[in-house]
Design an enzyme around this catalytic site. Structure first.
Site: not given
Length: 744
Positions: A729, A491, A488, A606, A523
């Site tokens: 958060e 990010s 994936q 996920e 990953s």
């Protein structure tokens, strides 16, 4: 979240809430606090309870009860707790549920309870029984007991002299004159209930007053489940009260609920509420499970739901500010009750030790299907798995973190739709929760693990939902067979939690797109054949609107994968550089500009995956290993208590998941709309706290690295959990704004 999980229970829950609102509004309760705390219950309230039959719903039919079961009773207790129903109701039903577990000797007592007698249950230590020819002699002073002053009938447990941990149970008619019996009232912390001690001075208890064969484990379970149910009611009131207040309270020209610190506190209250509800619910459903399972469920509820009520009340008061700390506000009344019932259940450390000892012997069973459920499906699936077991185990293991590849077994499972049975046909069996549970059970019966597709388990559902027919046929079957490994590429160094702020660009060229940029924390990218990539195709629109979802061949020219070494010393993640990588048009999923919605779908898959697993860090198995090998630098008891607390977290994860499954089976929507985020938050916190607690036991062994000891490395790996799939958060922001409806 409420305990009720089906239409009948929801109707019962609503009826109980309406009864309490009509017959015991808090304003009315406040006017009679002195009466309630001394053991006097206004006749109108108790008479109304009797007319509705709430007092006997759990009692056996043979003695005038309705025999509704512990789950139904817990639903009522929860709502009465949420309404702060005063008086002897809970102490009375506690006495009744315990007496009902006796094999004989309880007939007259149960009939009295069904007839409307009030009651109390004395189980705290302090009373010693000595056997006599015609019964028992009992002496001592009990610990404080809820509802004792004013009770008509008292159910008592006394330890047998010289036989620690063995008890005799009996009952007393408190309306009779006993020179040897004194009920001494105490100042009650919970002003809506009495509390007192039972003093016995050489009390002679004849055989006919003895409750023979009381099921200790079921009695403990019933008490823990009902006290926890009331705590859940308190928790729900505190959450609702706090959220309603911070939505309307303004400071600095803004709603208090718009401040992030306030939002996060409120969101954690919701997480705590759902976790405690799941624990209490699991205890109530264990009513007819075996003794080992009841011990696990009772301790889990006592260790999870009861402290949660106390913490919820304090957080509610802190969000209310000064007004919440006044005598006039009702918050302190709920806080007092939460503290009181948690104390009545026993010390937290004691429950942690009990759960730890139970967890050394067995694990909680969260299956919800019987061996006879869906027999035709069982037969078909079992036959396929038997075929698979006869095939060579020729999967090719990966060198890193990726799943194994290919093999005859995987091909047969994929052909039968058993690699991902929840996928629609022809890729799966379109299996719902019950079918999936049966399939998993058949795998487990034969000792075969269900296939692991790694990152593909998050990617393929997006292709199933949004991919073209050509993309589905090209990628899904081969992935199910284990021939394709995915990664994936979302990010970036400057776009982690703020994923929509990514800077990787895709420029339209002849026949496709040219991608350039940098991705990170990917990953399995070093082993992957294909990757799903989010890139910006239109910089002139709002950032969420200009993203597109691409499928990238990881062998394409311009793809550079560089392992990213973590603090653990291993290369679980990678960073990927894209230098003018060509992606053909047929590898764009959906239309350009729709990438954000697809990415959200992928991330949702996920989070569900992560929330459904056992604890990867801080697991009960790791604590068991530490205890079995004696690798702790503390007493065994302390290590066992850590096992208990870590087991409670694991059972909470599983109970949350099972409740969600059963809710879907019953056609009930997620009441919060944010179940995945709640599970992700708790799953991450559970692993962080669980792993840290193991490290705290090590002493000098903690100076040694892996592989000699794995415990500190387990803790060093926790950041991957805290960051992956959205930080705690960020998830708290989601809960606050999308679930609780707090202003941005």
């Amino acid at each position: 979240m409420a305990l009720a999980l089906d239409e009948d229970q929801r109707a019962l829950s609503e009826a109980a809430a309406a009864f309490a609102l009509r017959n015991a509004p808090i304003e009315q309760t406040r006017n009679s606090l002195d009466d309630y705390s001394s053991g006097k219950c206004p006749g109108e309230l108790w008479s109304a309870l009797l007319r509705q039959g709430f007092h006997r719903m759990h009692l056996p039919v043979a003695y005038g009860g309705d025999e509704c079961g512990l789950p139904a009773l817990a639903v009522v207790v929860e709502q009465f707790g949420r309404s702060l129903l005063p008086g002897p109701y809970l102490p009375t039903v506690l006495g009744g549920v315990v007496a009902a577990t006796a094999k004989d000797g309880a007939a007259e007592l149960l009939a009295a309870f069904a007839g409307g007698a009030t009651g109390a249950l004395v189980i705290a230590e302090g009373l010693i029984a000595t056997p006599q020819a015609d019964g028992w002699t009992v002496d001592g002073v009990s610990a404080p007991t809820l509802g004792l002053p004013g009770a008509d009938r008292i159910v008592v447990r006394a330890e047998i002299d010289g036989r620690a941990g063995e008890y005799v149970w009996f009952h007393l008619d408190a309306r009779s004159e006993f020179a040897a019996v004194t009920v001494r009232a105490s100042d009650a912390l919970d002003l809506t209930r009495s509390v007192g001690r039972l003093e016995l001075h050489a009390l002679e208890v004849p055989h006919e007053q003895v409750l023979n064969g009381v099921d200790k484990d079921r009695a403990d379970l019933s008490v823990a489940a009902l006290l926890s149910a009331e705590s859940v009611g308190i928790s729900g009131w505190c959450l609702q009260t706090a959220v309603e207040y911070i939505k309307t309270r303004h400071q600095f020209g803004r709603s208090v609920g718009s401040f992030q610190a306030v939002q996060h506190k409120a969101s954690m209250m919701l997480v705590r509420d759902e976790v405690s509800c799941a624990a209490a619910w699991d205890a109530s459903r264990a009513e007819f499970h075996n003794a080992d399972q009841q011990r696990l469920a009772a301790a889990h509820a006592a260790l999870t739901a009861l402290p949660a009520g106390v913490d919820q009340a304090l957080d509610c008061i802190s969000l209310l500010g000064g007004i919440g700390f006044t005598w006039e506000h009702d918050a302190h009344l709920f806080w007092r009750r939460a503290i009181s019932i948690a104390a009545a259940a026993g010390a937290e450390d004691s429950w942690a030790g009990r759960l730890g000892e139970a967890a050394l012997m067995t694990e909680r069973d969260f299956t919800f299907v019987e061996a006879t459920t869906l027999p035709d499906l069982r037969s078909r699936v079992g036959a396929v798995i038997d075929e698979v077991l006869a095939l060579p185990d020729d999967e090719k293991p990966s060198t890193g973190w990726a799943p194994a590849r290919g093999g005859a077994r995987r091909a047969r499972l994929a052909a039968a739709g058993l690699t991902a049975p929840h996928y629609p046909e022809p890729f799966g069996l379109d299996a719902g929760p019950r079918e999936q549970a049966v399939i998993a059970d058949e795998f487990g019966r034969r000792g075969l693990s269900q296939p692991d597709m790694g990152i593909a388990e998050w990617v393929l559902p997006t292709l199933v939902a949004y991919g073209s027919e050509e993309q589905q046929q090209r990628f899904i079957p081969s992935t199910l067979r284990g021939e394709i490994v995915w990664c994936q590429l979302f990010s970036e160094p400057g776009a982690g939690s703020d994923l929509a702020g990514l800077s990787t660009r895709a420029r339209k060229v002849d026949g496709g797109w040219e991608l350039s940029g940098q991705k990170v924390w990917n990953s399995q990218a070093n082993e992957a054949d294909w990757g799903v990539c989010l890139a910006r195709t239109n910089p002139d629109v709002p950032k969420h609107a200009g993203l597109t979802y691409f499928l990238i061949d990881m062998r394409s020219q311009g793809v550079d994968v560089r392992p990213l070494r973590q603090a653990t010393g291993v290369w679980e993640f990678n960073e990927v550089f894209l230098d003018s990588v060509f992606v053909p048009d047929e590898c764009v999923v959906a239309d350009p500009g729709e990438g954000w919605n697809l990415a959200v779908a992928t991330l949702a898959n996920e989070r569900l995956k992560m929330g459904s697993a056992k604890l990867g860090h801080g697991s009960g198995n790791m604590v068991r290993r530490l205890i079995e090998r004696g690798e702790h630098a503390c007493s065994r008891g302390e290590a066992v208590r850590v096992l208990g607390r870590n087991t409670a977290r694991e059972q909470s994860v599983a109970a949350l998941n099972l409740r969600n499954v059963i809710r879907r089976l019953n056609g009930i929507d997620d009441p919060t709309g944010g179940g995945n985020s709640v599970q992700k938050v708790f799953h991450a916190i559970a692993q962080r706290e669980g792993s840290r607690s193991i490290v705290s036991l090590l002493g000098p062994v903690g100076c040694i690295g892996s592989p000699e000891q794995p415990y500190v490395r387990d803790y060093l790996g926790v950041p991957a959990v805290l960051f992956g799939g959205g930080t705690i958060e960020i998830q708290l922001n989601v809960i606050a704004q999308r679930v609780l409806g707090l202003p941005r």
